[in-house]
Design a protein around this motif. Structure first.
Motif: not given
Length: 237
Positions: A138, A140, A164, A210
């Motif tokens: 994901v 943000p 997200y 991330d």
């Protein structure tokens, strides 16, 4: 054991102006799907790379793989399903029928039209899936999220910090994923949008990995133009 499942079963109806599924369109000097497969081929941790293709494009996919990778026995092309979930089940069934997997065996699932996935993202997925059992890549949310139940007026504007944008890979322990898929009822199956939702529906934790803003999904014609720009910039680095 660790497997990659590159999901290329879609026909790309939103690309417009072409009968060729978007994963087979050229990005630079080779098809999008080849760029994507390359990211997994160079990672020695994968025991097998599964490429799930539309039925009518299986021969074409095999021909492309032979052209760019030679007789690579580490890659196998399978038929995709009618839905994303069906395609995923086809991958799991192939693995179960052909390999002696255990509860720690991992499947890394990835959109064939996300050709800029990085080595770091793949490695983080493998690590998180081993440790937690399920993970999603994901980034943000950067725009304000607006909810509208009737598609006419705003119902809610949630706090952006809690939201997200989902990418892929999504990675899982295979036996756990298979167990949860088999436990879905018809209503749950009908509302699935991706594999992580299976875990969420069953109140199972999904760990966040991330992603990268460049890990784009090629869906619309503009996305292909953007992808070519990203490719040119990366070639100059």
């Amino acid at each position: 054991m660790i497997f990659a499942a590159i999901l290329a079963g879609g026909i790309g109806s939103r690309m417009g102006g072409t009968d060729t599924p978007k994963q087979f369109l050229d990005l630079g000097d080779k098809p999008v799907i080849i760029h994507t497969i390359e990211k997994f081929v160079i990672n020695s941790k994968f025991d097998k790379i599964l490429v799930l293709s539309p039925k009518n494009f299986i021969n074409h996919t095999n021909n492309l793989i032979n052209e760019y990778f030679g007789e690579d026995t580490n890659i196998v092309v399978l038929e995709g399903g009618q839905t994303r979930n069906d395609t995923l089940v086809n991958a799991i069934d192939y693995i179960s029928e052909n390999f002696d997997i255990d509860d720690d065996s991992i499947i890394v699932t990835h959109d064939s039209v996300r050709p800029f996935v990085t080595h770091r993202i793949i490695e983080d997925n493998i690590k998180a899936a081993k440790e937690f059992g399920a993970c999603d890549t994901v980034i943000p949310a950067t725009d304000t999220i607006v909810e509208s139940v009737d598609s006419k007026v705003i119902t809610n504007i949630p706090i952006r910090d809690n939201f997200y944008q989902g990418q892929t890979p999504q990675s899982f322990k295979i036996n756990k994923l298979s167990e949860l898929i088999n436990s879905l009822n018809e209503r749950e199956t009908n509302i699935l949008t991706d594999a992580c939702k299976i875990f969420v529906l069953k109140n199972e934790d999904v760990y966040l990995v991330d992603g990268e803003i460049t890990n784009i999904k090629i869906t619309y014609p503009y996305d292909l133009k953007l992808a070519n720009t990203i490719l040119k910039e990366s070639d100059h680095d």
